[in-house]
Design an enzyme around this catalytic site. Structure first.
Site, PDB file in Angstrom:
ATOM      1  NE  ARG A 199      63.521  79.824  47.944  1.00  0.00           N
ATOM      2  CZ  ARG A 199      62.508  79.517  47.140  1.00  0.00           C
ATOM      3  NH1 ARG A 199      61.690  80.467  46.715  1.00  0.00           N
ATOM      4  NH2 ARG A 199      62.300  78.257  46.760  1.00  0.00           N
TER       5      ARG A 199
ATOM      6  CD  GLU B  96      63.531  74.287  46.223  1.00  0.00           C
ATOM      7  OE1 GLU B  96      64.228  73.282  45.947  1.00  0.00           O
ATOM      8  OE2 GLU B  96      63.393  74.749  47.361  1.00  0.00           O
TER       9      GLU B  96
ATOM     10  N   GLY C 112      58.721  81.808  52.610  1.00  0.00           N
ATOM     11  CA  GLY C 112      58.158  80.461  52.545  1.00  0.00           C
ATOM     12  C   GLY C 112      58.660  79.560  53.651  1.00  0.00           C
TER      13      GLY C 112
ATOM     14  CG  HIS D 156      67.338  80.073  49.800  1.00  0.00           C
ATOM     15  ND1 HIS D 156      66.468  80.244  50.863  1.00  0.00           N
ATOM     16  CD2 HIS D 156      66.938  78.925  49.181  1.00  0.00           C
ATOM     17  CE1 HIS D 156      65.590  79.266  50.885  1.00  0.00           C
ATOM     18  NE2 HIS D 156      65.854  78.440  49.882  1.00  0.00           N
TER      19      HIS D 156
END
Length: 285
Positions: free
Chosen positions: A79, A107, A23, A18
């Site tokens: 994301r 993730e 973050g 991504h």
């Protein structure tokens, strides 16, 4: 040229990390926002649009191929979905066979809301323990991600062999694009190419919106070395032996076993005799 018997296989499987997320820019974002809701930054959106243009060039052979199509898999995180939307701007509807949200390529789970200082200590502990087996409190280890990615690969192969991803398998060049996360992509490659845990420990994440192209070789094996340079493979942490294996795969016949790569035998045994006659403790009649 790929042998006709492998025409049902995707020509490429492309792993995309991504774009830059909030973050990535500021680790404190995880203390107030659930990981799966972390958005892309404006820079991340630009990266995704640029990646879409580059991927279109790759799958169309820079305009030299006419019958190419793409099928997308995407992690359910905000994301990755945003990255997909921006990448999609480079493709017309007729070029996209389909898209599927796939939870198994999400993730690595790090727990719920993260305490920034506490996470720093935890990640330092991970380095001492080992990145593959270390499990985050209330979260996952890379080994856990490996298990779910393995399940996804089994489903992927069923879809491929049952031609679920083709509209016209006799003419279309199929390209699979998997929009996921850094560690998940590393684990995907580890599973696909049968890399060891030790080899995994030396791998690095691709950069935001960097993509890794597994291209089908003439003998039906996939290789990173067809599209990528040796320098790129080194940057991702592949050892000289792993790079040699990728080069071998570029022209290898499907199903062959590359016994020249040390980890297939030498990494597991201190010494093997060259023949039965020379093995210790054995005598002839």
């Amino acid at each position: 040229m790929v042998h006709p018997q492998y025409k049902y296989l995707p020509k490429r499987i492309i792993l995309v990390r991504h774009g830059e997320s909030q973050g990535n820019l500021d680790g404190s974002a995880y203390t107030t926002t659930p990981d799966y809701k972390i958005p892309l930054t404006p820079q991340g959106l630009r990266q995704a649009r640029a990646a879409g243009e580059k991927i279109r060039c790759v799958v169309s052979d820079y305009g030299n191929s006419l019958n190419w199509k793409v099928y997308f898999y995407v992690s359910p995180y905000e994301r990755t979905r945003s990255t997909l939307r921006e990448i999609g701007r480079s493709f017309s509807r007729k070029r996209i066979i389909g898209v599927r949200e796939e939870c198994r390529v999400r993730e690595q789970d790090f727990g719920n809301f993260q305490v920034e200082e506490g996470m720093k200590v935890i990640k330092e502990t991970r380095e001492r323990f080992g990145r593959f087996f270390f499990r985050f409190p209330e979260g996952e280890s890379a080994a856990d991600v490996f298990d779910r990615v393995s399940g996804f690969l089994e489903s992927l192969w069923r879809d491929i062999h049952m031609s679920r991803l083709h509209h016209d398998s006799s003419s279309d060049e199929l390209n699979l694009v998997i929009i996921s996360h850094g560690l998940t992509s590393r684990v995907f490659l580890m599973k696909w190419f049968k890399w060891t845990v030790e080899q995994f420990e030396y791998l690095y994440n691709p950069c935001n919106c960097e993509f890794q192209v597994m291209q089908l070789g003439s003998g039906g094996e996939y290789s990173l070395a067809i599209y990528h340079s040796e320098e790129e493979l080194q940057q991702w942490g592949l050892s000289p032996e792993m790079i040699a294996d990728q080069k071998w795969r570029a022209n290898a016949n499907r199903g062959d076993w590359n016994e020249r790569c040390p980890w297939y035998l030498d990494a597991f045994f201190d010494h093997l005799a060259d023949s039965d006659d020379s093995a210790d403790g054995e005598t002839g009649d």
